[in-house]
Design an enzyme around this catalytic site. Sequence first.
Site, PDB file in Angstrom:
ATOM      1  CE1 TYR A 163       4.908  30.192  27.109  1.00  0.00           C
ATOM      2  CE2 TYR A 163       7.150  29.874  27.868  1.00  0.00           C
ATOM      3  CZ  TYR A 163       6.254  30.431  26.975  1.00  0.00           C
ATOM      4  OH  TYR A 163       6.705  31.233  25.949  1.00  0.00           O
ATOM      5  N   GLY A 164       6.758  25.296  28.944  1.00  0.00           N
ATOM      6  CA  GLY A 164       8.144  24.877  28.794  1.00  0.00           C
ATOM      7  C   GLY A 164       8.959  25.985  28.167  1.00  0.00           C
ATOM      8  CB  SER A 170       8.128  25.828  20.652  1.00  0.00           C
ATOM      9  OG  SER A 170       8.223  24.614  21.368  1.00  0.00           O
ATOM     10  CB  SER A 171       2.316  25.150  22.085  1.00  0.00           C
ATOM     11  OG  SER A 171       1.042  24.730  21.627  1.00  0.00           O
ATOM     12  N   GLY A 231      -0.142  19.079  30.459  1.00  0.00           N
ATOM     13  CA  GLY A 231      -0.289  19.949  31.621  1.00  0.00           C
ATOM     14  C   GLY A 231      -1.656  19.966  32.245  1.00  0.00           C
ATOM     15  CB  THR A 232      -4.909  18.519  31.369  1.00  0.00           C
ATOM     16  OG1 THR A 232      -4.569  17.162  31.046  1.00  0.00           O
ATOM     17  CG2 THR A 232      -4.885  19.353  30.103  1.00  0.00           C
ATOM     18  CB  ILE A 281       6.430  16.573  33.553  1.00  0.00           C
ATOM     19  CG1 ILE A 281       5.185  15.804  33.075  1.00  0.00           C
ATOM     20  CG2 ILE A 281       7.674  15.689  33.474  1.00  0.00           C
ATOM     21  CD1 ILE A 281       5.191  15.507  31.586  1.00  0.00           C
ATOM     22  CE1 TYR A 296       5.232  19.149  10.577  1.00  0.00           C
ATOM     23  CE2 TYR A 296       5.109  20.667   8.725  1.00  0.00           C
ATOM     24  CZ  TYR A 296       5.294  20.435  10.080  1.00  0.00           C
ATOM     25  OH  TYR A 296       5.556  21.495  10.920  1.00  0.00           O
TER      26      TYR A 296
END
Length: 543
Positions: free
Chosen positions: A134-135, A138-139, A267-268, A272, A454
């Site tokens: 978890y950064g 904001s995903s 993250g799988t 990092i 977008y």
Amino acid sequence: MDRRSPSASAAGPLPRRSWWGWGTEDRALPDGECADLGALVPGAAGTPLPVPGIADLDMPLSRVTAPPSLGHLVSDAPEDRAGHTYGKAYRDVVRALYGDLRPAPDLVARPRTEREVTDVLDWASGADVAVVPYGAGSSVVGGVEYRAGLHRGVVSMDLTGLDRVLEVDRVSRAARIQAGVLGPALEDQLRPHGLTLRHFPQSFEFSTLGGWLATRAGGHYATLHTHIDDLVESMRVVTPAGVNESLRVPGSGAGPSPDRLFLGSEGTLGVITEAWMRLQDRPGHKASATVFFDGFDTALRAVRAISQSGLHPANCRLLDPGEAALAQVAVGGRSALVLGVESAGRPVDGRLAELVGLARDHGGAPAPAGREDSDTAAGTWRSAFLRMPYLRDALARMSVISETFETACTWDRLPLLVDTVRRELAATVRKTTGSEAMVNCRLTHVYPDGAAPYFTVVAAARRGSEVAMWDDVKAAATQVLGDLGATVTHHHAVGRDHRPGYDRQRPEPFALALRAAKQALDPAGILNPGVLLDPAPRPGATG
């Protein structure tokens, strides 16, 4: 080289983050403004959904306890667990507003060193506990929400304690940076050196370097170095199988790139922890202009000419009439092209004039050009761009679907794609909700061979059914993109929400290789299960 640049956290505490919605609590719209905004959407609810207090949430009990050696790193406090349950997609915000915290992690871990990251992974691998890196949360694609249901417990690993620029190589214009640093703190630490990473996604305030790398994030800049991938020299990643650190060089032809395995891995495959990143001198010359078009197809041709000109504008945002009106950039059914140029060492007015000239040659009507910080249409657009997620949350409280999705395709397919998406989604919204939809489009990034459209969808939903209704619309959008050969995502990542589209576009031999890499690096299957790949069943696992 300068080492151990001071952390920006010394400047004082940041404003309190919203546990349920975007950004900070102080910038969320109050009830009255939510109601005023909802009144602009026919069929919206008359009163806003209340924001639950943490104490009022029906939080599931934690199922696991960390060993005493990790006790100083973990928390099971309700506010920590609630704030790490979801990302910030529309469906996440709505579920939080209804107090649905069923996917809450059992624990939140906050390592401050790489050794502590390793310790958490070692324990989790042996304890059948999933770990979701978890950064800053904001995903918008379900990237930080555990849904597998196969593990004994779940830990959200919050990496924002790894928040420093460790080394600056001014000669090579690069820096070694810890992955948990937030965008503003990163730039604050680079500023004394006259350098910048020059990566500014819309989530800049609320996202981390590691999150950008793990999701192959796209920045604000519309041409040339659009993705974080282009700025990486080397990476250091902690996996359950060991630490992977790539060689720091400007380029290499030595086999497949080890960094490419982890860029976009979400993250799988590993966590990092730091990276050497390519930097640039801070720009001292900036200029911007806005060009208006009577027809969107005409504007598309102008943007294609600009993207193939080699002039590389920093900003090249094309807003269709609906998007331009929402951003208060243009009215009267006109599209607006926002152009920006910048340079560290030389004036840019000549380059801006060339870009405006190209747009004029293709039917554009330029507005008077202004400096980057002046009161221009470009400045108005920037303000609306940063405010938009808060407006999205306000509409969500009024039971209005207000969500976006993005893609990319080649220029030859772009007009058909835009027209088909508008038509099909308007029909789906009408069938699903009984409401008329606003379906807007803007181009966020442009390339010589294509662009990234977008889309924004706004429509009244039925209170209590907002998530299900949006899921139907999203499924229709995913189907259209796949049918027309467009990617399921240009820069939002895959997460869990985009898995159907990703599975469809991913070559099967690559899928085999990815599954093998997952098995080799994460044999216990604990890292972010369900992202990119289905979690492998494990004998004896409990859920």
